[in-house]
Design a protein around this motif. Structure first.
Motif, PDB file in Angstrom:
ATOM      1  N   CYS A  66       6.864  -0.913   7.277  1.00  0.00           N
ATOM      2  CA  CYS A  66       6.501   0.425   6.805  1.00  0.00           C
ATOM      3  C   CYS A  66       7.772   1.185   6.460  1.00  0.00           C
ATOM      4  N   TYR A  67       7.704   1.925   5.367  1.00  0.00           N
ATOM      5  CA  TYR A  67       8.887   2.666   4.936  1.00  0.00           C
ATOM      6  C   TYR A  67       8.500   4.034   4.381  1.00  0.00           C
TER       7      TYR A  67
ATOM      8  N   VAL B  28       0.875  -1.180   0.000  1.00  0.00           N
ATOM      9  CA  VAL B  28       0.000   0.000   0.000  1.00  0.00           C
ATOM     10  C   VAL B  28       0.911   1.229   0.000  1.00  0.00           C
ATOM     11  N   SER B  29       0.846   2.009  -1.064  1.00  0.00           N
ATOM     12  CA  SER B  29       1.740   3.162  -1.200  1.00  0.00           C
ATOM     13  C   SER B  29       0.975   4.472  -1.209  1.00  0.00           C
TER      14      SER B  29
ATOM     15  N   LEU C 196       6.346   8.854  11.606  1.00  0.00           N
ATOM     16  CA  LEU C 196       5.209   8.238  12.288  1.00  0.00           C
ATOM     17  C   LEU C 196       4.416   7.426  11.271  1.00  0.00           C
ATOM     18  N   PHE C 197       3.892   6.275  11.713  1.00  0.00           N
ATOM     19  CA  PHE C 197       3.109   5.415  10.828  1.00  0.00           C
ATOM     20  C   PHE C 197       1.795   5.014  11.495  1.00  0.00           C
TER      21      PHE C 197
ATOM     22  N   THR D 278       5.426   3.465   1.900  1.00  0.00           N
ATOM     23  CA  THR D 278       4.841   2.180   1.528  1.00  0.00           C
ATOM     24  C   THR D 278       4.700   1.290   2.759  1.00  0.00           C
ATOM     25  N   GLY D 279       3.547   0.646   2.868  1.00  0.00           N
ATOM     26  CA  GLY D 279       3.323  -0.368   3.880  1.00  0.00           C
ATOM     27  C   GLY D 279       3.215  -1.722   3.197  1.00  0.00           C
ATOM     28  N   THR D 280       4.070  -2.667   3.595  1.00  0.00           N
ATOM     29  CA  THR D 280       4.071  -4.010   2.998  1.00  0.00           C
ATOM     30  C   THR D 280       3.535  -5.005   4.016  1.00  0.00           C
ATOM     31  N   PHE D 281       2.418  -5.638   3.672  1.00  0.00           N
ATOM     32  CA  PHE D 281       1.761  -6.615   4.552  1.00  0.00           C
ATOM     33  C   PHE D 281       2.058  -8.016   4.002  1.00  0.00           C
ATOM     34  N   LYS D 282       2.693  -8.870   4.818  1.00  0.00           N
ATOM     35  CA  LYS D 282       3.004 -10.243   4.409  1.00  0.00           C
ATOM     36  C   LYS D 282       2.098 -11.206   5.153  1.00  0.00           C
TER      37      LYS D 282
END
Length: 258
Positions: free
Chosen positions: A195-196, A169-170, A204-205, A253-257
């Motif tokens: 999260c990056y 999710v970007s 902050l995220f 970008t948030g990467t969900f695995k």
């Protein structure tokens, strides 16, 4: 006869001018060759996390500076999490930042980021519905070096990591971004999230996982643009809406695995 003398005299001047021009060109070329912004110390980017202070100071010549990404990596070593007070402190003076070839604009940016992050931590801490995680800079350094070491070993051996289902999710700014997927019964719960946000020291995220009409919500502070955590959706074998947001105007970008 006088014409020949004048001709020879002018020709002599031309030879002198040509010689001076050639010497100037050669000198300038040699000067450019010696104006190398880097000294003989060889390094890779992650070396900035462990390099001696003297090497960090001497590796750049006068008048040359680290880029923002490299400046952040150096600053991480001076960043401290005060767990009791719940705030971040940069143990680096303005003079030290200059000595380490960090631009004034980058140093001032870091100070502003940390102040804004600390203000947000105070607000989030009062929200009883918010699960808040604060990344420790020391852990960031250890994990980064471990990941780098494993990556080098994997490249050398040729081994590959098994495939994982992921959704990215970007965002391009401060707005929420989201993606809806099917979350199967065999999904790995809790879900690993990375999260990056680029060029940000203490971003902050916010992340969310919405299933069955409810949302699992989490907030955290990253170090050098990165925050790793987990989130547990309330249901599986259903659709899931993953959402991501960062405080950085650069987006992220948030990467969900799963």
């Amino acid at each position: 006869m006088d014409l020949n003398k004048n001709y020879l005299k002018n020709l002599k001047y031309l030879f002198v001018i040509a010689a001076i021009s050639s010497f100037t060109a050669i000198y300038t070329s040699c000067s450019d060759d010696f104006e190398d912004p880097m000294n003989s110390i060889q390094y890779q980017k992650n070396d900035l996390l462990t390099m001696d202070y003297s090497d960090l100071r001497d590796i750049k010549s006068d008048g040359f500076y680290w880029d923002s990404e490299e400046a952040n990596m150096i600053a991480v070593r001076f960043l401290e999490l005060d767990a009791v007070e719940g705030k971040y402190v940069l143990n680096m003076s303005h003079e030290e930042s200059k000595e380490l070839h960090i631009l004034d604009s980058d140093f001032e940016r870091m100070i502003r980021e940390i102040e804004a992050t600390n203000d947000s931590i105070k607000k989030w801490s009062r929200n009883k519905n918010m699960v808040l995680e604060l990344s420790n800079p020391e852990d960031y350094i250890k994990n980064t070096l471990q990941i780098d070491s494993k990556f080098k070993v994997r490249l050398k051996s040729g081994q590959e990591q098994p495939g994982e289902r992921t959704v990215n999710v970007s965002t391009g700014g401060l707005d929420w971004g989201s993606s809806t997927i099917w979350l199967p019964m065999d999904a790995q719960i809790p879900i690993n999230v990375t999260c990056y946000s680029p060029f940000t020291l203490t971003p902050l995220f916010n992340i969310k996982a919405g299933t069955c009409g409810t949302e699992a919500i989490k907030g955290g502070v990253g170090v050098n643009g990165t925050w790793t955590t987990t989130i547990t959706p309330h249901c599986s074998n259903t659709t899931c809406k993953f959402s991501f947001k960062t405080s950085s105007t650069n987006g992220g970008t948030g990467t969900f695995k799963y």
